[in-house]
Design an enzyme around this catalytic site. Structure first.
Site, PDB file in Angstrom:
ATOM      1  N   TYR A 161       3.859   6.547  10.350  1.00 16.66           N
ATOM      2  CA  TYR A 161       2.832   5.528   9.863  1.00 16.66           C
ATOM      3  C   TYR A 161       3.686   4.436   9.036  1.00 16.66           C
ATOM      4  O   TYR A 161       3.462   3.256   9.269  1.00 16.66           O
ATOM      5  CB  TYR A 161       1.492   5.815   8.900  1.00 16.66           C
ATOM      6  CG  TYR A 161       0.771   4.758   8.720  1.00 16.66           C
ATOM      7  CD1 TYR A 161      -0.267   4.713   9.689  1.00 16.66           C
ATOM      8  CD2 TYR A 161       0.668   4.167   7.572  1.00 16.66           C
ATOM      9  CE1 TYR A 161      -1.404   3.800   9.588  1.00 16.66           C
ATOM     10  CE2 TYR A 161      -0.238   3.338   7.428  1.00 16.66           C
ATOM     11  CZ  TYR A 161      -1.272   3.050   8.640  1.00 16.66           C
ATOM     12  OH  TYR A 161      -2.312   2.166   8.469  1.00 16.66           O
ATOM     13  N   HIS A 198       0.831  -1.318  -0.011  1.00 16.02           N
ATOM     14  CA  HIS A 198      -0.002   0.081  -0.155  1.00 16.02           C
ATOM     15  C   HIS A 198       0.915   1.240   0.006  1.00 16.02           C
ATOM     16  O   HIS A 198       1.618   1.456   0.965  1.00 16.02           O
ATOM     17  CB  HIS A 198      -0.855  -0.178   1.288  1.00 16.02           C
ATOM     18  CG  HIS A 198      -2.286  -0.815   1.065  1.00 16.02           C
ATOM     19  ND1 HIS A 198      -3.514  -0.463   1.487  1.00 16.02           N
ATOM     20  CD2 HIS A 198      -2.270  -2.115   0.533  1.00 16.02           C
ATOM     21  CE1 HIS A 198      -4.352  -1.515   1.225  1.00 16.02           C
ATOM     22  NE2 HIS A 198      -3.714  -2.204   0.540  1.00 16.02           N
ATOM     23  N   LYS A 247       0.764  -0.346  14.812  1.00 19.65           N
ATOM     24  CA  LYS A 247       1.960  -0.115  15.553  1.00 19.65           C
ATOM     25  C   LYS A 247       2.439  -1.563  16.317  1.00 19.65           C
ATOM     26  O   LYS A 247       3.794  -1.712  16.378  1.00 19.65           O
ATOM     27  CB  LYS A 247       2.586   0.845  16.183  1.00 19.65           C
ATOM     28  CG  LYS A 247       2.858   2.207  15.636  1.00 19.65           C
ATOM     29  CD  LYS A 247       4.115   2.289  14.575  1.00 19.65           C
ATOM     30  CE  LYS A 247       4.009   3.015  13.435  1.00 19.65           C
ATOM     31  NZ  LYS A 247       3.547   2.534  12.356  1.00 19.65           N
ATOM     32  N   TYR A 251      -9.199   5.571   7.770  1.00 16.55           N
ATOM     33  CA  TYR A 251      -9.249   5.983   9.127  1.00 16.55           C
ATOM     34  C   TYR A 251     -10.335   6.797   9.145  1.00 16.55           C
ATOM     35  O   TYR A 251     -10.123   8.033   8.634  1.00 16.55           O
ATOM     36  CB  TYR A 251      -8.008   6.436   9.853  1.00 16.55           C
ATOM     37  CG  TYR A 251      -7.141   5.335   9.876  1.00 16.55           C
ATOM     38  CD1 TYR A 251      -6.323   4.744   8.743  1.00 16.55           C
ATOM     39  CD2 TYR A 251      -6.859   4.634  11.105  1.00 16.55           C
ATOM     40  CE1 TYR A 251      -5.256   3.769   9.168  1.00 16.55           C
ATOM     41  CE2 TYR A 251      -5.700   3.843  11.116  1.00 16.55           C
ATOM     42  CZ  TYR A 251      -5.206   3.394  10.129  1.00 16.55           C
ATOM     43  OH  TYR A 251      -4.069   2.202  10.328  1.00 16.55           O
ATOM     44  N   PRO A 288      -4.440   0.392  18.679  1.00 16.48           N
ATOM     45  CA  PRO A 288      -4.067   0.075  17.345  1.00 16.48           C
ATOM     46  C   PRO A 288      -4.186   1.072  16.138  1.00 16.48           C
ATOM     47  O   PRO A 288      -4.112   0.757  15.164  1.00 16.48           O
ATOM     48  CB  PRO A 288      -5.267  -1.153  17.165  1.00 16.48           C
ATOM     49  CG  PRO A 288      -6.402  -0.729  18.211  1.00 16.48           C
ATOM     50  CD  PRO A 288      -5.696  -0.208  19.402  1.00 16.48           C
TER      51      PRO A 288
HETATM   52  P1  RFL Z   1       0.951 -11.863  21.507  1.00 16.74           P
HETATM   53  O1  RFL Z   1       0.518 -12.053  20.167  1.00 16.74           O
HETATM   54  O2  RFL Z   1      -0.020 -11.603  22.703  1.00 16.74           O
HETATM   55  O3  RFL Z   1       1.654 -13.415  21.678  1.00 16.74           O
HETATM   56  C1  RFL Z   1       1.916 -13.808  23.163  1.00 16.74           C
HETATM   57  C2  RFL Z   1       1.917 -15.193  23.294  1.00 16.74           C
HETATM   58  O4  RFL Z   1       2.157 -15.516  24.664  1.00 16.74           O
HETATM   59  C3  RFL Z   1       1.201 -16.807  24.843  1.00 16.74           C
HETATM   60  N1  RFL Z   1       1.102 -16.809  26.502  1.00 16.74           N
HETATM   61  C4  RFL Z   1       1.840 -17.636  27.379  1.00 16.74           C
HETATM   62  N2  RFL Z   1       2.763 -18.575  26.847  1.00 16.74           N
HETATM   63  C5  RFL Z   1       3.349 -19.261  27.950  1.00 16.74           C
HETATM   64  N3  RFL Z   1       3.275 -19.256  29.313  1.00 16.74           N
HETATM   65  C6  RFL Z   1       2.131 -18.036  29.778  1.00 16.74           C
HETATM   66  N4  RFL Z   1       1.951 -17.660  30.879  1.00 16.74           N
HETATM   67  C7  RFL Z   1       1.728 -17.258  28.665  1.00 16.74           C
HETATM   68  N5  RFL Z   1       0.866 -16.016  28.661  1.00 16.74           N
HETATM   69  C8  RFL Z   1       0.636 -16.109  27.397  1.00 16.74           C
HETATM   70  C9  RFL Z   1      -0.032 -16.089  24.562  1.00 16.74           C
HETATM   71  O5  RFL Z   1      -0.875 -17.321  24.325  1.00 16.74           O
HETATM   72  C10 RFL Z   1       0.519 -15.985  23.152  1.00 16.74           C
HETATM   73  O6  RFL Z   1       0.462 -16.826  21.925  1.00 16.74           O
HETATM   74  O7  RFL Z   1       2.154 -11.123  21.818  1.00 16.74           O
HETATM   75  P2  RFL Z   1       3.472 -10.814  20.710  1.00 16.74           P
HETATM   76  O8  RFL Z   1       3.996 -11.991  20.260  1.00 16.74           O
HETATM   77  O9  RFL Z   1       4.283  -9.823  21.283  1.00 16.74           O
HETATM   78  O10 RFL Z   1       2.852  -9.958  19.573  1.00 16.74           O
HETATM   79  C11 RFL Z   1       2.135  -8.736  19.874  1.00 16.74           C
HETATM   80  C12 RFL Z   1       1.037  -8.531  18.897  1.00 16.74           C
HETATM   81  O11 RFL Z   1       0.089  -9.458  18.706  1.00 16.74           O
HETATM   82  C13 RFL Z   1       0.285  -7.224  18.892  1.00 16.74           C
HETATM   83  O12 RFL Z   1       0.988  -6.224  19.312  1.00 16.74           O
HETATM   84  C14 RFL Z   1      -0.669  -6.637  17.631  1.00 16.74           C
HETATM   85  O13 RFL Z   1      -1.644  -7.525  17.403  1.00 16.74           O
HETATM   86  C15 RFL Z   1      -1.508  -5.478  17.957  1.00 16.74           C
HETATM   87  N6  RFL Z   1      -2.151  -4.925  16.719  1.00 16.74           N
HETATM   88  C16 RFL Z   1      -1.709  -4.406  15.805  1.00 16.74           C
HETATM   89  N7  RFL Z   1      -0.385  -4.301  15.390  1.00 16.74           N
HETATM   90  C17 RFL Z   1       0.260  -3.693  14.283  1.00 16.74           C
HETATM   91  O14 RFL Z   1       1.310  -3.684  14.169  1.00 16.74           O
HETATM   92  N8  RFL Z   1      -0.825  -3.571  13.296  1.00 16.74           N
HETATM   93  C18 RFL Z   1      -2.115  -3.686  13.457  1.00 16.74           C
HETATM   94  O15 RFL Z   1      -2.633  -3.247  12.465  1.00 16.74           O
HETATM   95  C19 RFL Z   1      -2.632  -4.007  14.505  1.00 16.74           C
HETATM   96  N9  RFL Z   1      -3.891  -4.090  14.824  1.00 16.74           N
HETATM   97  C20 RFL Z   1      -3.533  -5.198  16.912  1.00 16.74           C
HETATM   98  C21 RFL Z   1      -4.471  -4.904  15.805  1.00 16.74           C
HETATM   99  C22 RFL Z   1      -4.176  -5.862  18.049  1.00 16.74           C
HETATM  100  C23 RFL Z   1      -5.655  -5.902  18.085  1.00 16.74           C
HETATM  101  N10 RFL Z   1      -5.987  -6.542  19.232  1.00 16.74           N
HETATM  102  C24 RFL Z   1      -7.007  -7.516  19.394  1.00 16.74           C
HETATM  103  C25 RFL Z   1      -5.278  -6.256  20.689  1.00 16.74           C
HETATM  104  C26 RFL Z   1      -5.728  -4.907  15.984  1.00 16.74           C
HETATM  105  C27 RFL Z   1      -6.326  -5.455  17.168  1.00 16.74           C
HETATM  106  C28 RFL Z   1      -7.911  -5.440  17.144  1.00 16.74           C
HETATM  107  C1  PHB Z   2      -6.310  -4.284  10.793  1.00 17.36           C
HETATM  108  O1  PHB Z   2      -6.339  -4.440   9.533  1.00 17.36           O
HETATM  109  O2  PHB Z   2      -6.775  -5.067  11.824  1.00 17.36           O
HETATM  110  C2  PHB Z   2      -5.703  -2.964  11.420  1.00 17.36           C
HETATM  111  C3  PHB Z   2      -5.318  -2.189  10.251  1.00 17.36           C
HETATM  112  C4  PHB Z   2      -4.932  -0.983  10.942  1.00 17.36           C
HETATM  113  C5  PHB Z   2      -4.852  -0.587  12.087  1.00 17.36           C
HETATM  114  C6  PHB Z   2      -5.240  -1.449  12.962  1.00 17.36           C
HETATM  115  C7  PHB Z   2      -5.752  -2.839  12.664  1.00 17.36           C
HETATM  116  O3  PHB Z   2      -4.455   0.582  12.543  1.00 17.36           O
END
Ligand code: RFL
Ligand code: PHB
Length: 390
Positions: free
Chosen positions: A385, A73, A298, A202, A294
Site C-alpha cells: 500500500y 497518513h 496505485k 475501505y 483503483p
Molecule cells: P491521464 O491522467 O489519463 O492523462 C492522459 C492525458 O492524455 C490526453 N490525451 C491525449 N493528448 C493528445 N492526443 C491524444 N490523442 C490524446 N488522448 C488522450 C488526455 O486528455 C489526458 O490529459 O493519464 P496519466 O497521465 O498516465 O495519469 C494516470 C492517472 O490519471 C491514473 O492512473 C489515476 O487517476 C488512477 N487513479 C488513482 N491512482 C492512484 O495512484 N491513487 C488513487 O487513489 C487513484 N484513484 C484513479 C483513482 C482513477 C480513477 N478513475 C476515474 C479512472 C480513482 C478513480 C475514480
Molecule cells: C480517492 O481518494 O479518490 C481514492 C483513494 C484511495 C483509493 C482510490 C481512490 O484506493
C-alpha cells in the site's frame, strides 16, 4: 518543422511530471494535449500519493503546496463483518502515504511548466505519431485552429492515457495486451463536508464495496461499488448518501456528514497491461501502458514510477549512455506487474462479485479475519500500500 528532444503526448500527471523532470536535466521537451487545461483539471481522480511519487514531485521542484496542504497518513482502515480494523502503515513499514488530490498535483505541475516557460500545446486535434519504429527522427503531428503542425523529436513519450493515440499506433503484431474487466464500477462523490474519519476506510459489505476517502480536512471523496449499467443521472445525492450509510459500520455511519455533491461520476474497473512499453523511439508511460483498478490507490503512483524510470533512461541517453533507454520497458514492467497483483488482490478481497456465492463471500471474510490476526499478512499489505521500492 519544429524540433525538440522529447515530444510528450498528453498533459496528464505522467506527461507534465516527465516534462518537468526532463527540463531539470536540461532536456528540451514539448507537451501536446488534445483537451484544454481546464478540462484536464476537471477530472476528479486519484487522492493517495506514495513516497516514490512525492519524492519525484520534489525532484521536479513541484512540492511547496503539497508539503503545506498534503495530509500525511500513517494508517489505513478496513471495515468488514461489523468490524473496523486499522493497518498501521508507518509502524509496519516506516513509511506513510500523502493524501493530496491528482487535481492539485496536476495544477501544481501546470503552474511550474508555465513559470518555466516550457512549451505546451492544448486543444490539439487529430494528434498522430509517425516514424517511431525505425530510424531516429520520429514526428508528432496535430491540427490546431485549422492549421497542421509537425514536431520532430529524438523520442516520443506516449503519456496519453488509456484511450490515447500512442498505444493504438503500434502495429498489433508488436504488442501483447493482458486485460481483466471487472463486472462492476465505482460511483464517486466529492463534497465539501468534513471526512467521516481521519484515515481512509475501505469497506467490504454484503451490499457491495465502499470507500471513505478525502481531499482535505474539509473535503471528502466517497465511493460505492455500483453496477456497470448504472447511470450517474439516476443517482441523486440523497440516494448516494443513503447507500453509503447502509454499507458503513454503525459507529462510522453515525458520524457521516452529508452535503451537496461537487462532482459525481462512475468509473469502470479494469486491470490492463501492454507489453513491451518501448517501440523503437516511442515509449508508453502511465495509463497509456497499463491500468489498475483503483482499490490499491496505485494508478497515479505507477504513472509516476514509470516517469522516474524513463527520466533516468533519457538522462543516460543524453549523457552518452545510449543503451539505457532500452532498459526502460523491463524495469517499469517489473514494478507494474507487482502493483497489478496488489490492485487485483485488493479488488478481489473487498468487492461483491455476482458469481461469488456464499462460499466466495466466506473466503473473503476468512482472509480479512486472517489479515488482522497476522503481523506478517498485515505487513505484506502495508508494504504494497505504501508502495514497493523503485
Ligand atoms: P491521464 O491522467 O489519463 O492523462 C492522459 C492525458 O492524455 C490526453 N490525451 C491525449 N493528448 C493528445 N492526443 C491524444 N490523442 C490524446 N488522448 C488522450 C488526455 O486528455 C489526458 O490529459 O493519464 P496519466 O497521465 O498516465 O495519469 C494516470 C492517472 O490519471 C491514473 O492512473 C489515476 O487517476 C488512477 N487513479 C488513482 N491512482 C492512484 O495512484 N491513487 C488513487 O487513489 C487513484 N484513484 C484513479 C483513482 C482513477 C480513477 N478513475 C476515474 C479512472 C480513482 C478513480 C475514480
Ligand atoms: C480517492 O481518494 O479518490 C481514492 C483513494 C484511495 C483509493 C482510490 C481512490 O484506493
Amino acid at each position: 518543422m519544429q524540433r525538440t528532444q522529447v515530444a510528450i503526448v498528453g498533459a496528464g500527471p505522467s506527461g507534465l511530471l516527465l516534462g518537468q523532470l526532463l527540463a531539470k536535466s536540461g532536456i528540451a521537451n514539448v507537451v501536446i494535449e488534445q483537451r484544454s487545461a481546464d478540462y484536464v483539471l476537471g477530472r476528479i481522480r486519484a487522492g493517495v500519493l506514495e513516497q516514490t511519487c512525492t519524492d519525484l514531485l520534489r525532484a521536479a521542484g513541484v512540492h511547496a503546496r503539497m508539503d503545506a496542504e498534503g495530509l500525511p497518513h500513517d494508517g489505513v482502515c478496513l471495515a468488514f463483518g461489523g468490524r473496523l480494523e486499522r493497518i498501521d502503515l508507518h509502524g509496519l513499514t516506516g513509511k506513510r502515504v500523502t493524501v493530496y488530490g491528482q487535481t492539485e498535483v496536476t495544477r501544481d505541475l501546470m503552474d511550474a511548466r508555465r513559470s518555466a516557460g516550457l512549451s505546451t500545446v492544448y486543444e490539439a486535434d487529430e494528434v498522430a505519431v509517425h516514424d517511431f519504429l525505425d530510424g531516429s527522427a520520429p514526428r508528432v503531428s496535430w491540427l490546431k485552429d485549422g492549421q497542421r503542425h509537425e514536431l520532430q523529436a529524438d523520442f516520443i513519450a506516449g503519456c496519453d492515457g488509456f484511450h490515447g493515440v500512442c498505444r493504438a499506433s503500434v502495429p498489433a503484431e508488436k504488442i501483447s495486451l493482458h486485460e481483466k474487466v471487472y463486472p462492476f464500477g465505482w460511483l464517486g462523490l466529492l463534497s465539501d463536508t468534513p471526512p467521516v474519519h481521519e484515515e481512509l476506510i475501505y469497506v467490504h459489505h454484503e451490499r457491495g464495496f465502499a470507500l471513505c476517502s478525502q481531499r482535505s480536512t474539509t473535503r471528502s471523496r466517497y465511493y460505492v461499488q455500483c453496477s456497470l449499467d448504472d447511470k450517474v443521472e439516476n443517482w441523486s445525492d440523497e440516494a448516494f448518501w443513503h447507500e453509503l450509510r447502509l454499507r458503513l459500520p454503525a459507529e462510522v455511519a453515525d458520524k457521516l456528514v452529508t452535503g451537496p455533491s461537487l462532482e459525481k461520476s462512475i468509473a469502470p474497473l479494469r486491470s490492463f497491461v501492454a507489453e513491451p512499453l518501448q517501440f523503437g523511439r516511442l515509449f508508453l508511460v502511465g495509463d497509456a501502458g497499463h491500468i489498475v483498478p483503483p482499490t490499491g490507490a496505485k494508478g497515479l503512483n505507477l504513472a509516476a514510477s514509470d516517469v522516474g524510470y524513463l527520466w533516468q533512461a533519457l538522462e543516460g541517453f543524453y549523457a552518452g549512455r545510449a543503451g539505457e533507454v532500452d532498459h526502460y520497458s523491463q524495469r517499469a514492467l517489473a514494478r507494474i506487474w507487482k502493483a497489478e497483483r496488489f490492485s487485483w488482490s485488493m479488488t478481489t478481497l473487498l468487492h461483491k462479485f455476482p458469481d461469488n456465492g456464499t462460499f466466495g463471500t466466506k473466503m473473503q471474510l476468512a482472509e480479512l479475519d486472517y489479515l488482522f490476526s497476522s503481523q506478517a499478512a498485515m505487513t505484506a499489505v502495508a508494504e504494497n500500500y505504501v508502495g514497493l521500492p523503485m
